[in-house]
Scaffold this active site. Structure first.
Site, mmCIF file in Angstrom:
data_model
loop_
_atom_site.group_PDB
_atom_site.id
_atom_site.type_symbol
_atom_site.label_atom_id
_atom_site.label_comp_id
_atom_site.label_asym_id
_atom_site.label_seq_id
_atom_site.Cartn_x
_atom_site.Cartn_y
_atom_site.Cartn_z
ATOM 1 N N TYR A 84 -3.630 -0.725 10.095
ATOM 2 C CA TYR A 84 -3.457 -0.934 8.650
ATOM 3 C C TYR A 84 -2.046 -0.500 8.233
ATOM 4 O O TYR A 84 -1.337 -1.217 7.519
ATOM 5 C CB TYR A 84 -4.523 -0.134 7.888
ATOM 6 C CG TYR A 84 -4.520 -0.367 6.400
ATOM 7 C CD1 TYR A 84 -5.202 -1.442 5.845
ATOM 8 C CD2 TYR A 84 -3.822 0.486 5.531
ATOM 9 C CE1 TYR A 84 -5.196 -1.652 4.465
ATOM 10 C CE2 TYR A 84 -3.816 0.277 4.167
ATOM 11 C CZ TYR A 84 -4.508 -0.788 3.636
ATOM 12 O OH TYR A 84 -4.506 -1.007 2.281
ATOM 13 N N SER A 137 0.859 -1.192 0.000
ATOM 14 C CA SER A 137 0.000 0.000 0.000
ATOM 15 C C SER A 137 0.891 1.237 0.000
ATOM 16 O O SER A 137 2.101 1.147 0.306
ATOM 17 C CB SER A 137 -0.863 -0.022 1.264
ATOM 18 O OG SER A 137 -1.491 1.226 1.475
HETATM 19 P P1 NAD Z 1 -12.049 -4.978 -0.956
HETATM 20 O O1 NAD Z 1 -12.612 -4.713 0.391
HETATM 21 O O2 NAD Z 1 -12.807 -4.533 -2.158
HETATM 22 O O3 NAD Z 1 -11.737 -6.532 -1.114
HETATM 23 C C1 NAD Z 1 -11.101 -7.278 -0.095
HETATM 24 C C2 NAD Z 1 -11.170 -8.753 -0.396
HETATM 25 O O4 NAD Z 1 -10.592 -9.444 0.719
HETATM 26 C C3 NAD Z 1 -12.598 -9.259 -0.555
HETATM 27 O O5 NAD Z 1 -12.639 -10.256 -1.543
HETATM 28 C C4 NAD Z 1 -12.891 -9.856 0.824
HETATM 29 O O6 NAD Z 1 -13.882 -10.861 0.814
HETATM 30 C C5 NAD Z 1 -11.521 -10.428 1.182
HETATM 31 N N1 NAD Z 1 -11.401 -10.633 2.627
HETATM 32 C C6 NAD Z 1 -11.626 -9.744 3.621
HETATM 33 N N2 NAD Z 1 -11.481 -10.336 4.829
HETATM 34 C C7 NAD Z 1 -11.146 -11.632 4.582
HETATM 35 C C8 NAD Z 1 -10.893 -12.760 5.424
HETATM 36 N N3 NAD Z 1 -10.964 -12.691 6.746
HETATM 37 N N4 NAD Z 1 -10.591 -13.936 4.828
HETATM 38 C C9 NAD Z 1 -10.536 -14.038 3.467
HETATM 39 N N5 NAD Z 1 -10.783 -13.021 2.639
HETATM 40 C C10 NAD Z 1 -11.092 -11.823 3.186
HETATM 41 O O7 NAD Z 1 -10.593 -4.319 -0.925
HETATM 42 P P2 NAD Z 1 -9.571 -3.933 -2.077
HETATM 43 O O8 NAD Z 1 -9.504 -2.452 -2.148
HETATM 44 O O9 NAD Z 1 -9.813 -4.707 -3.321
HETATM 45 O O10 NAD Z 1 -8.213 -4.375 -1.375
HETATM 46 C C11 NAD Z 1 -7.469 -5.506 -1.748
HETATM 47 C C12 NAD Z 1 -6.066 -5.367 -1.193
HETATM 48 O O11 NAD Z 1 -5.461 -4.192 -1.706
HETATM 49 C C13 NAD Z 1 -6.017 -5.228 0.335
HETATM 50 O O12 NAD Z 1 -4.884 -5.907 0.838
HETATM 51 C C14 NAD Z 1 -5.866 -3.728 0.524
HETATM 52 O O13 NAD Z 1 -5.269 -3.416 1.740
HETATM 53 C C15 NAD Z 1 -4.986 -3.392 -0.659
HETATM 54 N N6 NAD Z 1 -4.993 -1.999 -1.060
HETATM 55 C C16 NAD Z 1 -6.122 -1.387 -1.488
HETATM 56 C C17 NAD Z 1 -6.066 -0.042 -1.881
HETATM 57 C C18 NAD Z 1 -7.262 0.703 -2.388
HETATM 58 O O14 NAD Z 1 -7.146 1.921 -2.599
HETATM 59 N N7 NAD Z 1 -8.412 0.070 -2.612
HETATM 60 C C19 NAD Z 1 -4.862 0.652 -1.818
HETATM 61 C C20 NAD Z 1 -3.734 -0.017 -1.365
HETATM 62 C C21 NAD Z 1 -3.801 -1.337 -0.998
#
Ligand code: NAD
Length: 252
Positions: free
Chosen positions: A157, A144
């Protein structure tokens, strides 16, 4: 000149949290490059399955709650049983909890650290053993901007994502000579459920957008090229790298 190979034909990729958002975008990107996909997580994966199968690839779905201590071990056993092998691991599942640091609860702290860090290490270890036996593999952890910066109201986080960056480098050093590349992708501000609260806050949204040189939030599709690159032979000399996919945020 010989072109580098980005093809993932014949490869199997395990993607956690593949039901939506960035995990879904990367799962589909890997399938577009030829990989079969194992989607693992707690949410329904019908949409991702349909997109992967429409590309003529196989989609295996495994229910796994990565907040539970034994989930990673069981998931890897099940994944190898079903698909026969794992060539690529994308540790994508992650959660975020927002609150002022002075009142941030132990419950929220442990929830975030369990999913974002503990399960990532456990999956790297379990899949790493399998890849070491086979002498090859690609691990891509999802970091991230908060692997580099502090953020606001997200202490667990930020701690977890700094640790993911460190873990990536640590494993990269141990395993590259044995055929396994370990890298991370650090997405910038992307439009997914994870950032819904941020985007709903008009002031924060306007500030963030104004700081992104590209002038817009990223989308799950923006991770397709980077994840395919890190999963393919084209990146075989790239190791321990945290690749920012951020519209220029880190340079601004
Ligand atoms: P999201 O909330 O849309 O998706 C998260 C996914 O993780 C979902 O499929 C959910 O079901 C799964 N998940 C959550 N808890 C879980 C558990 N206990 N067991 C198994 N699966 C679980 O989020 P996203 O934005 O797609 O994020 C995905 C990754 O990218 C994460 O690691 C997040 O920290 C990282 N990220 C996101 C952003 C952003 O701007 N969206 C930026 C940097 C990093």
């Amino acid at each position: 000149m010989v072109q580098p190979s980005f093809s993932l034909t014949g490869k199997v990729a395990l993607v956690t949290g593949a039901s939506r958002g960035l995990g879904q975008g990367m799962a589909v990107g890997l399938a577009e490059a030829g990989a079969d996909v194992i989607g693992a997580g707690i949410s329904n994966m019908t949409e991702t399955r349909e997109q992967v199968e429409a590309l003529g690839r196989t989609f295996y779905e495994i229910k796994a709650d990565l907040s539970e201590a034994m989930a990673a071990k069981q998931l890897v056993i099940e994944a190898i049983n079903q698909a026969g092998k794992i060539d690529i691991l994308v540790n994508n599942a992650g959660i975020i909890k927002r609150s002022e640091a002075e009142s941030f609860s132990d419950e929220d702290w442990n929830a975030v650290i369990n999913v974002n860090l503990n399960s990532v290490f456990q999956l790297c270890r379990e899949v790493g053993q399998h890849m070491l036996e086979r002498g090859s593999g690609k691990i891509i952890n999802i970091a991230s901007m908060l692997s580099f910066q502090g953020g606001l109201r997200v202490p667990a986080y930020t701690a977890s994502k700094h640790a993911v960056a460190g873990l990536t480098k640590s494993l990269a050093n141990e395993w590259v000579s044995k055929g396994i590349n370990v890298n991370a992708i650090a997405p910038g501000y992307m439009e997914t459920d994870n950032t819904e609260a941020l985007r709903a806050n008009e002031e924060r949204n306007a500030y963030i957008t104004s700081r992104i040189p590209k002038g817009e939030w990223g989308k799950p599709e923006d991770l397709k090229g980077p994840v395919v690159f890190l999963a393919s032979d084209a990146s075989s000399y790239v190791n321990g790298h945290i690749l920012c996919v951020d519209g220029g945020w880190m340079s601004s």
